[in-house]
Design an enzyme around this catalytic site. Structure first.
Site, PDB file in Angstrom:
ATOM      1  N   ASP A  31       0.870  -1.180   0.000  1.00  0.00           N
ATOM      2  CA  ASP A  31       0.000   0.000   0.000  1.00  0.00           C
ATOM      3  C   ASP A  31       0.901   1.223   0.000  1.00  0.00           C
ATOM      4  O   ASP A  31       1.902   1.248   0.716  1.00  0.00           O
ATOM      5  CB  ASP A  31      -0.902  -0.020   1.262  1.00  0.00           C
ATOM      6  CG  ASP A  31      -2.104   0.910   1.129  1.00  0.00           C
ATOM      7  OD1 ASP A  31      -1.900   2.095   0.824  1.00  0.00           O
ATOM      8  OD2 ASP A  31      -3.241   0.436   1.326  1.00  0.00           O
ATOM      9  N   SER A 124     -17.313  -2.752  -8.670  1.00  0.00           N
ATOM     10  CA  SER A 124     -18.350  -1.991  -7.970  1.00  0.00           C
ATOM     11  C   SER A 124     -19.673  -2.116  -8.702  1.00  0.00           C
ATOM     12  O   SER A 124     -19.710  -2.281  -9.931  1.00  0.00           O
ATOM     13  CB  SER A 124     -17.910  -0.524  -7.952  1.00  0.00           C
ATOM     14  OG  SER A 124     -18.976   0.305  -7.574  1.00  0.00           O
ATOM     15  N   TYR A 149     -14.088   7.320 -12.254  1.00  0.00           N
ATOM     16  CA  TYR A 149     -13.858   6.240 -11.293  1.00  0.00           C
ATOM     17  C   TYR A 149     -14.585   4.967 -11.750  1.00  0.00           C
ATOM     18  O   TYR A 149     -13.997   3.887 -11.862  1.00  0.00           O
ATOM     19  CB  TYR A 149     -14.337   6.648  -9.889  1.00  0.00           C
ATOM     20  CG  TYR A 149     -14.555   5.460  -8.983  1.00  0.00           C
ATOM     21  CD1 TYR A 149     -13.462   4.761  -8.472  1.00  0.00           C
ATOM     22  CD2 TYR A 149     -15.838   4.999  -8.673  1.00  0.00           C
ATOM     23  CE1 TYR A 149     -13.650   3.635  -7.672  1.00  0.00           C
ATOM     24  CE2 TYR A 149     -16.035   3.891  -7.882  1.00  0.00           C
ATOM     25  CZ  TYR A 149     -14.936   3.208  -7.381  1.00  0.00           C
ATOM     26  OH  TYR A 149     -15.129   2.093  -6.599  1.00  0.00           O
ATOM     27  N   LYS A 153     -13.327   0.981 -13.318  1.00  0.00           N
ATOM     28  CA  LYS A 153     -13.766  -0.367 -12.881  1.00  0.00           C
ATOM     29  C   LYS A 153     -14.219  -1.185 -14.098  1.00  0.00           C
ATOM     30  O   LYS A 153     -13.900  -2.361 -14.225  1.00  0.00           O
ATOM     31  CB  LYS A 153     -14.910  -0.255 -11.866  1.00  0.00           C
ATOM     32  CG  LYS A 153     -14.489   0.370 -10.538  1.00  0.00           C
ATOM     33  CD  LYS A 153     -13.509  -0.510  -9.803  1.00  0.00           C
ATOM     34  CE  LYS A 153     -12.951   0.129  -8.561  1.00  0.00           C
ATOM     35  NZ  LYS A 153     -11.745  -0.531  -8.053  1.00  0.00           N
TER      36      LYS A 153
END
Ligand code: NAD
Ligand code: UD1
Length: 336
Positions: A31, A124, A149, A153
């Site tokens: 991360d 998502s 965004y 995806k």
């Protein structure tokens, strides 16, 4: 078995690390802390009592990834790392495409090179756009995303499908999350967005804690039972358990498998406010405002496929979700 968790310091990643460690998996996290803190690693250790291997770095850093794959015998990758703020993505599309697509492309090419071919990807419900039929099945049309965004995806889903066609040895699970809320019962990890939150639950928590005066309800004229938007909220611990189930699938079967992760129940904004008020004994002040651009009226999952193929069924209810969301705030207020 060793799992590489990208974005493991984030909200969903940290809860998934806890579930994996609890079940005896070894976990390696990468991360770059762009939306999280190093302290999360200590908190995961505190919950589980086990050390976790952590690399601070960017998933776009090919050299670092190769060194991680060479050092640890990674069996499966769970890929959470990504930028996720819808409004920000509209203002900074290049950063979103660069981060979310490039990190995935670098990761997949390193995986291929190192012969690690099992991956679970965080997608998502946003890929369904404005779905005409609810509950939404995995076979519902995708597309019509309303922001960069969401489009990242969708693009990554296409990339994964193409990769599987080119290399049938890949095992890929795409998880389409609905609306994760709640936190681990310890209150040590949870959702901690910087600045003014975009999403409903963190905003309600800030109103409850008097950091914000009132909640703006974005529209009360939707064709729903009380006029406010209806969503499928799922406890983040349930979501994390969904990843463990997906892991069992990805280890077993080759190909691409897509699952909704939700509860299958739709709650309105007023339902959430009422549950929060009742469970935490706090009044939430609100004002009705205009609809928010890009919002849909109703969005909830058909969860049959995840149940039938993964044996996954969410077990936490709305009371748990609103209680644990506020508990995370309270615990952290005391500690800070
Ligand atoms: P989060 O921001 O809390 O966690 C993402 C983590 O990834 C952060 O710790 C961040 O520092 C890290 N990161 C971002 N880009 C990176 C990079 N290039 N290299 C290394 N680390 C990087 O988000 P979250 O809520 O835990 O979401 C996890 C994933 O699930 C994301 O891909 C998100 O888009 C997706 N998702 C989230 C939701 C939601 O409501 N939270 C819903 C659907 C999908
Ligand atoms: C949002 C994102 C979606 C993302 C999802 C992850 C948008 C347009 N969509 O979905 O891409 O995958 O989060 O959790 O941002 N609401 C208010 N007041 C607020 C905030 C929200 O009334 O201050 C309402 C919204 O209109 C909606 C519901 O609460 O009806 C839930 O909103 P939110 O938590 O932002 O989630 P989504 O819009 O479903």
């Amino acid at each position: 078995m060793t799992v590489l968790v990208t974005g493991g310091c984030g909200y969903i990643g940290s809860h998934t690390c806890v579930e994996l460690l609890e079940l005896g998996y070894d976990v390696v996290v990468i991360d770059n802390l762009v939306n999280s803190k190093r302290e999360v690693i200590d908190r995961i250790t505190k919950i589980i009592g086990k050390e976790i291997i952590f690399y601070e770095g960017n998933v776009q850093d090919e050299k670092l990834l190769i060194s991680i794959f060479n050092k640890h015998r990674i069996d499966v990758v769970i890929h959470f790392a990504g930028l996720k703020a819808v409004g920000e993505s509209v203002k900074m599309p290049l950063e979103y495409y660069q981060n979310n697509l490039d990190s995935t492309l670098v990761l997949l090419s390193v995986m291929k090179e190192c012969d690690v071919k099992k991956i679970i990807f965080s997608s998502s419900a946003t890929v369904y756009g404005n779905a005409k039929i609810v509950p939404i099945k995995e076979t519902s049309p995708v597309g019509g995303t309303t922001n960069p965004y969401g489009t990242t995806k969708l693009f990554v889903e296409h990339i994964l499908q193409d990769l599987s066609i080119a290399d049938p040895n890949f095992s890929i699970v795409i998880l389409r999350y609905f609306n994760p809320i709640g936190a681990h019962k310890s209150g040590l990890i949870g959702d901690n967005p910087n600045g003014v939150p975009n999403n409903l639950m963190p905003y309600i928590v800030k109103v409850a804690s008097k950091e914000l005066e009132y909640l703006n309800i974005f529209g009360n004229d939707y064709p729903t039972k009380d006029g406010t938007g209806v969503r499928d909220y799922i406890h983040v611990v349930d979501l994390a358990i969904g990843h463990v189930k997906a892991l069992e699938k990805v280890v077993k079967d080759k190909g691409v498998f897509i699952y909704n992760l939700g509860t299958g129940i739709g709650y309105s904004v007023f339902d959430i406010i009422e549950a929060f008020e009742r469970e935490n004994d706090i009044k939430i002040l609100y004002k009705i405002k205009e609809r928010r651009d890009g919002d849909v009226a109703i969005c909830y999952a058909d969860v049959t496929k995840a149940y039938e193929e993964l044996g996954f069924k969410a077990k936490f209810g709305i009371k748990d979700m609103v209680r644990d969301s506020y508990n995370f705030y309270l615990k952290n207020r005391i500690e800070e």
